[in-house]
Design a protein around this motif. Structure first.
Motif, PDB file in Angstrom:
ATOM      1  N   VAL A  56      -6.596  -4.309   7.007  1.00 46.70           N
ATOM      2  CA  VAL A  56      -6.081  -2.978   6.688  1.00 46.70           C
ATOM      3  C   VAL A  56      -4.719  -3.194   6.057  1.00 46.70           C
ATOM      4  CG1 VAL A  56      -5.532  -0.672   7.529  1.00 46.70           C
ATOM      5  CG2 VAL A  56      -7.286  -2.035   8.705  1.00 46.70           C
ATOM      6  N   ILE A  57      -4.578  -2.704   4.821  1.00 45.46           N
ATOM      7  CA  ILE A  57      -3.336  -2.907   4.074  1.00 45.46           C
ATOM      8  C   ILE A  57      -2.719  -1.566   3.690  1.00 45.46           C
ATOM      9  CG2 ILE A  57      -4.154  -5.109   3.145  1.00 45.46           C
ATOM     10  CD1 ILE A  57      -4.519  -3.663   0.407  1.00 45.46           C
ATOM     11  N   PRO A  58      -1.402  -1.534   3.569  1.00 41.67           N
ATOM     12  CA  PRO A  58      -0.780  -0.340   2.997  1.00 41.67           C
ATOM     13  C   PRO A  58      -0.917  -0.396   1.475  1.00 41.67           C
ATOM     14  CG  PRO A  58       0.905  -1.947   3.512  1.00 41.67           C
ATOM     15  CD  PRO A  58      -0.405  -2.531   3.985  1.00 41.67           C
ATOM     16  N   ARG A  59      -0.973   0.743   0.845  1.00 39.59           N
ATOM     17  CA  ARG A  59      -1.013   0.769  -0.622  1.00 39.59           C
ATOM     18  C   ARG A  59       0.319   0.343  -1.216  1.00 39.59           C
ATOM     19  NH1 ARG A  59      -5.543   3.026  -2.829  1.00 39.59           N
ATOM     20  NH2 ARG A  59      -6.885   4.163  -1.387  1.00 39.59           N
ATOM     21  N   VAL A  60       1.400   0.529  -0.465  1.00 39.27           N
ATOM     22  CA  VAL A  60       2.731   0.106  -0.930  1.00 39.27           C
ATOM     23  C   VAL A  60       2.938  -1.362  -0.569  1.00 39.27           C
ATOM     24  CG1 VAL A  60       3.782   2.396  -0.834  1.00 39.27           C
ATOM     25  CG2 VAL A  60       3.820   0.927   1.201  1.00 39.27           C
ATOM     26  N   HIS A  61       3.718  -2.043  -1.370  1.00 41.57           N
ATOM     27  CA  HIS A  61       3.957  -3.469  -1.153  1.00 41.57           C
ATOM     28  C   HIS A  61       5.205  -3.697  -0.299  1.00 41.57           C
ATOM     29  CE1 HIS A  61       3.747  -7.774  -2.064  1.00 41.57           C
ATOM     30  NE2 HIS A  61       5.060  -7.708  -1.970  1.00 41.57           N
ATOM     31  N   HIS A  62       4.997  -4.385   0.803  1.00 39.50           N
ATOM     32  CA  HIS A  62       6.072  -4.928   1.624  1.00 39.50           C
ATOM     33  C   HIS A  62       5.568  -6.293   2.075  1.00 39.50           C
ATOM     34  CE1 HIS A  62       8.572  -1.341   1.748  1.00 39.50           C
ATOM     35  NE2 HIS A  62       7.443  -0.668   1.795  1.00 39.50           N
ATOM     36  N   ALA A 107       7.677  -1.753   8.602  1.00 41.55           N
ATOM     37  CA  ALA A 107       8.161  -0.902   9.687  1.00 41.55           C
ATOM     38  C   ALA A 107       9.578  -0.417   9.419  1.00 41.55           C
ATOM     39  CB  ALA A 107       8.104  -1.645  11.014  1.00 41.55           C
ATOM     40  N   ALA A 108      10.432  -1.306   8.923  1.00 42.44           N
ATOM     41  CA  ALA A 108      11.820  -0.941   8.666  1.00 42.44           C
ATOM     42  C   ALA A 108      11.937   0.057   7.512  1.00 42.44           C
ATOM     43  CB  ALA A 108      12.646  -2.196   8.361  1.00 42.44           C
ATOM     44  N   ALA A 109      11.127  -0.125   6.474  1.00 43.73           N
ATOM     45  CA  ALA A 109      11.257   0.697   5.281  1.00 43.73           C
ATOM     46  C   ALA A 109      10.427   1.978   5.335  1.00 43.73           C
ATOM     47  CB  ALA A 109      10.843  -0.108   4.049  1.00 43.73           C
ATOM     48  N   GLU A 110       9.220   1.901   5.906  1.00 48.42           N
ATOM     49  CA  GLU A 110       8.301   3.036   5.865  1.00 48.42           C
ATOM     50  C   GLU A 110       7.501   3.115   7.169  1.00 48.42           C
ATOM     51  OE1 GLU A 110       6.517   3.974   2.040  1.00 48.42           O
ATOM     52  OE2 GLU A 110       7.305   2.083   1.255  1.00 48.42           O
ATOM     53  N   PRO A 111       8.178   3.493   8.265  1.00 47.53           N
ATOM     54  CA  PRO A 111       7.499   3.495   9.562  1.00 47.53           C
ATOM     55  C   PRO A 111       6.255   4.380   9.611  1.00 47.53           C
ATOM     56  CG  PRO A 111       9.653   4.570   9.709  1.00 47.53           C
ATOM     57  CD  PRO A 111       9.571   3.930   8.368  1.00 47.53           C
ATOM     58  N   GLN A 112       6.225   5.474   8.866  1.00 41.43           N
ATOM     59  CA  GLN A 112       5.038   6.331   8.885  1.00 41.43           C
ATOM     60  C   GLN A 112       3.837   5.617   8.278  1.00 41.43           C
ATOM     61  OE1 GLN A 112       4.443   9.371  10.467  1.00 41.43           O
ATOM     62  NE2 GLN A 112       2.384   8.652   9.979  1.00 41.43           N
ATOM     63  N   VAL A 113       4.062   4.806   7.257  1.00 45.68           N
ATOM     64  CA  VAL A 113       2.958   4.050   6.650  1.00 45.68           C
ATOM     65  C   VAL A 113       2.445   3.003   7.633  1.00 45.68           C
ATOM     66  CG1 VAL A 113       2.257   2.543   4.736  1.00 45.68           C
ATOM     67  CG2 VAL A 113       3.758   4.501   4.299  1.00 45.68           C
ATOM     68  N   LEU A 114       3.340   2.386   8.401  1.00 42.43           N
ATOM     69  CA  LEU A 114       2.895   1.449   9.431  1.00 42.43           C
ATOM     70  C   LEU A 114       2.065   2.190  10.485  1.00 42.43           C
ATOM     71  CD1 LEU A 114       2.790  -1.371  10.639  1.00 42.43           C
ATOM     72  CD2 LEU A 114       4.925  -0.829  11.838  1.00 42.43           C
ATOM     73  N   VAL A 140     -14.158  -0.656   3.276  1.00 44.71           N
ATOM     74  CA  VAL A 140     -14.862   0.103   4.320  1.00 44.71           C
ATOM     75  C   VAL A 140     -14.195   1.442   4.608  1.00 44.71           C
ATOM     76  CG1 VAL A 140     -15.873  -1.956   5.372  1.00 44.71           C
ATOM     77  CG2 VAL A 140     -13.686  -1.110   6.221  1.00 44.71           C
ATOM     78  N   ARG A 141     -12.911   1.583   4.311  1.00 47.03           N
ATOM     79  CA  ARG A 141     -12.186   2.846   4.509  1.00 47.03           C
ATOM     80  C   ARG A 141     -11.034   2.903   3.514  1.00 47.03           C
ATOM     81  NH1 ARG A 141     -12.924   5.951   8.977  1.00 47.03           N
ATOM     82  NH2 ARG A 141     -10.908   6.867   8.640  1.00 47.03           N
ATOM     83  N   GLU A 142     -10.688   4.119   3.097  1.00 46.87           N
ATOM     84  CA  GLU A 142      -9.508   4.343   2.259  1.00 46.87           C
ATOM     85  C   GLU A 142      -8.847   5.645   2.680  1.00 46.87           C
ATOM     86  OE1 GLU A 142      -9.503   3.365  -2.091  1.00 46.87           O
ATOM     87  OE2 GLU A 142     -11.670   3.502  -1.795  1.00 46.87           O
ATOM     88  N   THR A 143      -7.536   5.645   2.663  1.00 52.43           N
ATOM     89  CA  THR A 143      -6.766   6.870   2.848  1.00 52.43           C
ATOM     90  C   THR A 143      -5.736   6.927   1.729  1.00 52.43           C
ATOM     91  OG1 THR A 143      -4.982   5.940   4.203  1.00 52.43           O
ATOM     92  CG2 THR A 143      -7.000   6.643   5.376  1.00 52.43           C
ATOM     93  N   ALA A 144      -4.918   7.936   1.739  1.00 58.06           N
ATOM     94  CA  ALA A 144      -3.870   8.051   0.733  1.00 58.06           C
ATOM     95  C   ALA A 144      -2.871   6.901   0.831  1.00 58.06           C
ATOM     96  CB  ALA A 144      -3.150   9.390   0.874  1.00 58.06           C
ATOM     97  N   THR A 145      -2.711   6.327   2.043  1.00 59.99           N
ATOM     98  CA  THR A 145      -1.683   5.292   2.234  1.00 59.99           C
ATOM     99  C   THR A 145      -2.234   3.904   2.565  1.00 59.99           C
ATOM    100  OG1 THR A 145      -1.466   5.933   4.557  1.00 59.99           O
ATOM    101  CG2 THR A 145       0.080   6.946   2.981  1.00 59.99           C
ATOM    102  N   THR A 146      -3.553   3.790   2.840  1.00 64.53           N
ATOM    103  CA  THR A 146      -4.116   2.510   3.270  1.00 64.53           C
ATOM    104  C   THR A 146      -5.462   2.223   2.608  1.00 64.53           C
ATOM    105  OG1 THR A 146      -5.333   3.417   5.155  1.00 64.53           O
ATOM    106  CG2 THR A 146      -3.044   2.729   5.563  1.00 64.53           C
ATOM    107  N   VAL A 147      -5.818   0.942   2.634  1.00 64.33           N
ATOM    108  CA  VAL A 147      -7.146   0.489   2.214  1.00 64.33           C
ATOM    109  C   VAL A 147      -7.596  -0.526   3.248  1.00 64.33           C
ATOM    110  CG1 VAL A 147      -8.509  -0.680   0.422  1.00 64.33           C
ATOM    111  CG2 VAL A 147      -6.584   0.777  -0.241  1.00 64.33           C
ATOM    112  N   ALA A 148      -8.853  -0.427   3.683  1.00 62.83           N
ATOM    113  CA  ALA A 148      -9.419  -1.386   4.636  1.00 62.83           C
ATOM    114  C   ALA A 148     -10.632  -2.034   3.996  1.00 62.83           C
ATOM    115  CB  ALA A 148      -9.811  -0.682   5.930  1.00 62.83           C
ATOM    116  N   PHE A 149     -10.692  -3.373   4.090  1.00 64.51           N
ATOM    117  CA  PHE A 149     -11.798  -4.109   3.465  1.00 64.51           C
ATOM    118  C   PHE A 149     -12.133  -5.343   4.291  1.00 64.51           C
ATOM    119  CE2 PHE A 149      -7.763  -5.272   1.586  1.00 64.51           C
ATOM    120  CZ  PHE A 149      -7.767  -6.663   1.582  1.00 64.51           C
TER     121      PHE A 149
END
Length: 119
Positions: A46-52, A59-66, A24-33
């Motif tokens: 809503v998921i980040p494109r990076v795997h954690h 949050a600890a590794a990539e707070p901006q992506v969160l 339903v939505r995509e950004t450079a850092t996220t995908v929503a389905f």
């Protein structure tokens, strides 16, 4: 390794476009389905494109992506028209809390009364 796509991760495959999903939505850092087993009339992941493995690790590794993920959760709620009636954003962490895919993700739920506590 956290942050890198995992070959055996369903959500990494969805983010890469290797597994179909009702996106339903995509950004450079996220995908929503849409969730394949919805628990409310609106149930979008809503998921980040990076795997954690979970939200705390993300949050600890990539707070901006969160932060991007939470922004997109709000955008999903607006797109789905549940932003004014109310919605819930949930992160399950660990199998004891119901996490079944160990890739950080937020559930956006709305479209019906959501009593607390859930369950």
């Amino acid at each position: 390794m956290a942050g890198q796509p995992q070959a055996d991760c369903l959500f990494c495959k969805i983010a890469a476009g290797e597994v179909p999903a009702d996106v339903v939505r995509e950004t450079a850092t996220t995908v929503a389905f849409r969730d394949i087993n919805p628990q409310a009339p609106t149930h979008v992941l809503v998921i980040p494109r990076v795997h954690h493995p979970d939200a705390a690790s993300l949050a600890a590794a990539e707070p901006q992506v969160l932060a991007d993920l939470l922004t997109e959760a709000g955008n999903v709620a607006a797109d789905e028209k549940v932003d004014r009636t109310g919605y819930r954003v949930i992160f399950n962490t660990g199998s004891g809390a119901g996490q079944t895919v160990f890739h950080a993700h937020a559930h956006v739920l709305g479209g019906r009364g959501l009593n607390w506590p859930p369950g």
